[in-house]
Design a protein around this motif. Structure first.
Motif, PDB file in Angstrom:
ATOM      1  N   LEU A  39      36.111  41.262  41.256  1.00 15.25           N
ATOM      2  CA  LEU A  39      34.896  41.715  40.586  1.00 15.25           C
ATOM      3  C   LEU A  39      33.782  41.939  41.577  1.00 15.25           C
ATOM      4  O   LEU A  39      33.097  42.949  41.546  1.00 15.25           O
ATOM      5  N   VAL A  76      39.929  46.348  42.109  1.00 10.74           N
ATOM      6  CA  VAL A  76      40.550  45.896  40.871  1.00 10.74           C
ATOM      7  C   VAL A  76      41.973  45.478  41.155  1.00 10.74           C
ATOM      8  O   VAL A  76      42.809  46.295  41.511  1.00 10.74           O
ATOM      9  N   GLY A  77      42.221  44.192  41.053  1.00 13.81           N
ATOM     10  CA  GLY A  77      43.594  43.716  41.080  1.00 13.81           C
ATOM     11  C   GLY A  77      44.143  43.260  42.409  1.00 13.81           C
ATOM     12  O   GLY A  77      45.011  42.404  42.442  1.00 13.81           O
ATOM     13  N   TYR A  78      43.643  43.792  43.532  1.00  8.61           N
ATOM     14  CA  TYR A  78      44.236  43.424  44.832  1.00  8.61           C
ATOM     15  C   TYR A  78      44.254  41.915  45.028  1.00  8.61           C
ATOM     16  O   TYR A  78      45.285  41.308  45.297  1.00  8.61           O
ATOM     17  N   THR A  93      46.541  29.814  36.422  1.00 15.48           N
ATOM     18  CA  THR A  93      45.347  30.348  35.760  1.00 15.48           C
ATOM     19  C   THR A  93      44.138  30.282  36.695  1.00 15.48           C
ATOM     20  O   THR A  93      43.356  31.241  36.802  1.00 15.48           O
ATOM     21  N   VAL A 140      47.435  35.097  42.690  1.00 11.12           N
ATOM     22  CA  VAL A 140      48.416  34.561  41.737  1.00 11.12           C
ATOM     23  C   VAL A 140      49.760  34.350  42.445  1.00 11.12           C
ATOM     24  O   VAL A 140      50.418  33.326  42.263  1.00 11.12           O
ATOM     25  N   PHE A 141      50.124  35.291  43.287  1.00 13.76           N
ATOM     26  CA  PHE A 141      51.353  35.150  44.057  1.00 13.76           C
ATOM     27  C   PHE A 141      51.301  33.895  44.929  1.00 13.76           C
ATOM     28  O   PHE A 141      52.257  33.120  44.993  1.00 13.76           O
ATOM     29  N   THR A 152      43.616  39.614  42.864  1.00 16.95           N
ATOM     30  CA  THR A 152      44.269  38.894  41.776  1.00 16.95           C
ATOM     31  C   THR A 152      45.771  38.830  42.022  1.00 16.95           C
ATOM     32  O   THR A 152      46.384  37.752  41.922  1.00 16.95           O
ATOM     33  N   VAL A 153      46.375  39.948  42.353  1.00 20.47           N
ATOM     34  CA  VAL A 153      47.815  39.973  42.635  1.00 20.47           C
ATOM     35  C   VAL A 153      48.141  38.984  43.752  1.00 20.47           C
ATOM     36  O   VAL A 153      49.037  38.145  43.620  1.00 20.47           O
ATOM     37  N   ALA A 154      47.401  39.061  44.846  1.00 19.19           N
ATOM     38  CA  ALA A 154      47.701  38.229  46.010  1.00 19.19           C
ATOM     39  C   ALA A 154      47.489  36.745  45.716  1.00 19.19           C
ATOM     40  O   ALA A 154      48.293  35.896  46.134  1.00 19.19           O
ATOM     41  N   PHE A 204      44.413  32.957  39.181  1.00 15.58           N
ATOM     42  CA  PHE A 204      44.107  34.238  38.554  1.00 15.58           C
ATOM     43  C   PHE A 204      42.600  34.447  38.474  1.00 15.58           C
ATOM     44  O   PHE A 204      42.076  35.509  38.830  1.00 15.58           O
TER      45      PHE A 204
END
Lengths: 276, 169
Positions: B66, B71-73, B55, B79-80, B75-77, B58
């Protein structure tokens, strides 16, 4: 059912990982479509504020370059402005144009050395004979007068600034043209003294003082400073303390004023003296 | 324990700050871009439960996304990287296990262990990030090269950060 629950419990970290990655990837993919617009708009507020701050800071780091450009631009503008020209017509007209003979040329220069804490302060500029600078030319800063060129070498010039006890300049009130001599008493680099103003002149704190065109190489009306304090001390004259416009501790770029007609004027005046 | 929480929240804020005001503005020839913020995930204490770690990763990724208008790049990396960290710690555990009160740092487990830890996680993060960013297979190789080059700088910054924080203690 129980086994399934245990299975999820044991691998809850992995499943959470899958869920969070799932959310992130969804964001990522939908980002390519309509989402992008609204999301970017919402985030734009956040990042916009941040980038504005960053650009303000980087602007600060580039101030040196910005200053240099502004000084050059100022000199260029002054060269084009009316007071750089000597009007050739004798009739007063209200339509001004630049069809006149050039009287002043402003040469931008950088202060490469200066003192403010001595009694006989000096400045050194990075322009000299190579840039047509000669002795007795006026030096002005972005805010007001700075001094007079006192010595020139090939590529440097020294300036006798206002904050030197040998400096003296004829200064007048902008509002009523009463004039006196401005000198420096060596006490504060921000203040100078104005003498010879008779008591009947209305003086107020905050009055603006400018250069008269009499004795100096300064264009008439060059700003000097404002009255910060005065009292009726000795006899018939005021003792006026002047807050100088130019902050010598924070002076980096100046322009040297080349009066193209000074020689002619002096030659003529010399003839009168010789004739007598 | 509470002190740990605050230390990590502070580190979170500091790393986000550094990322935005310093690192994102340094252009190493436009080719490399270090992402020091991942150090936050790397530095969480051993005792951090898996769900919290994921979490936290994330949230870190989302904040960076933000602020960088993506958007998301990240976050994906991130969390991985968080998940990989959980797996990796089991894999490279020392014989006597981890002290749950400690964090994975140089002073707690030594330079060689930390180097191993960082050299696996940072390039993993960068590879995912740069590949996702490219999002196509034709530009795959340049993305990998960029990721590896940036990893070197990120690792360098991680070491500088660690040495500075040790010296101030």
């Amino acid at each position: 059912m129980h086994t399934l629950f245990r299975f999820f419990q044991r691998h809850h970290v992995f499943f959470l990982f899958l869920i969070l990655e799932g959310i992130a990837v969804t964001l990522l993919i939908r980002n390519n479509y309509i989402q992008r617009i609204s999301f970017a708009r919402a985030t734009g507020i956040v990042s916009g504020t941040i980038y504005e701050q960053i650009s303000e800071w980087s602007n600060y780091l580039h101030l040196r370059e910005i200053n240099r450009r502004l000084v050059e631009e100022n000199a260029q503008l002054r060269n084009g402005s009316l007071h750089s020209f000597y009007r050739t017509d004798s009739v007063v007209r209200f339509v001004y144009d630049t069809a006149g003979l050039r009287k002043y040329v402003h040469v931008p220069a950088k202060v490469v050395n200066s003192t403010v804490n001595k009694q006989y302060n000096f400045l050194t500029l990075n322009k000299g004979e190579a840039h047509n600078i000669s002795k007795d030319m006026a030096v002005t800063g972005p805010d007001g007068i700075v001094g007079i060129i006192s010595g020139v070498s090939g590529h440097f010039a020294t300036v006798l600034p206002v904050i030197n006890r040998n400096f003296r300049i004829s200064t007048k009130f902008k509002k009523n043209n009463f004039y006196g001599a401005l000198t420096w008493n060596g006490r504060s680099y921000r203040h100078a003294e104005l003498n010879e103003i008779p008591l009947h002149v209305p003086v107020e704190v905050g009055d603006t003082l400018v250069v008269t065109g009499f004795s100096s190489s300064f264009p008439e009306g060059s700003p000097v400073g404002t009255v910060s304090h005065f009292d009726k001390k000795d006899g018939n004259f005021y003792a006026i303390e002047v807050l100088l416009f130019t902050d010598f501790r924070n002076l980096h770029h100046v322009s040297v004023v080349h009066d193209l007609m000074k020689e002619e004027q002096e030659n003529l005046e010399q003839k009168i003296t010789d004739g007598l | 324990m509470i002190g740990d929480v605050f230390a990590n929240i502070f580190r979170f804020a500091l790393l986000v700050f550094l990322q935005f005001f310093l690192l994102n503005n340094i252009q190493f020839s436009g080719f490399v871009n270090p992402y020091l913020y991942v150090l936050f995930v790397l530095w969480l204490p051993f005792a951090t439960p898996g769900w919290l770690l994921l979490t936290a990763s994330f949230i870190m990724g989302l904040v960076i996304d933000l602020a960088s208008e993506t958007v998301g790049y990240h976050t994906v990396a991130t969390v991985f990287t968080g998940y990989l960290r959980i797996r990796l710690l089991k894999f490279i555990a020392p014989h006597d296990g981890y002290d749950p009160n400690m964090s994975p740092t140089i002073p707690s487990l030594g330079l060689s262990w930390f180097l191993k830890y960082v050299v696996i996680l940072v390039p993993a993060h960068h590879l995912v990030l740069f590949c996702v960013e490219t999002f196509s297979f034709s530009d795959f190789l340049p993305a990998v090269l960029r990721a590896l080059a940036s990893s070197i700088f990120t690792i360098l910054f991680i070491f500088i950060y660690q040495f500075l924080s040790i010296r101030t203690k």
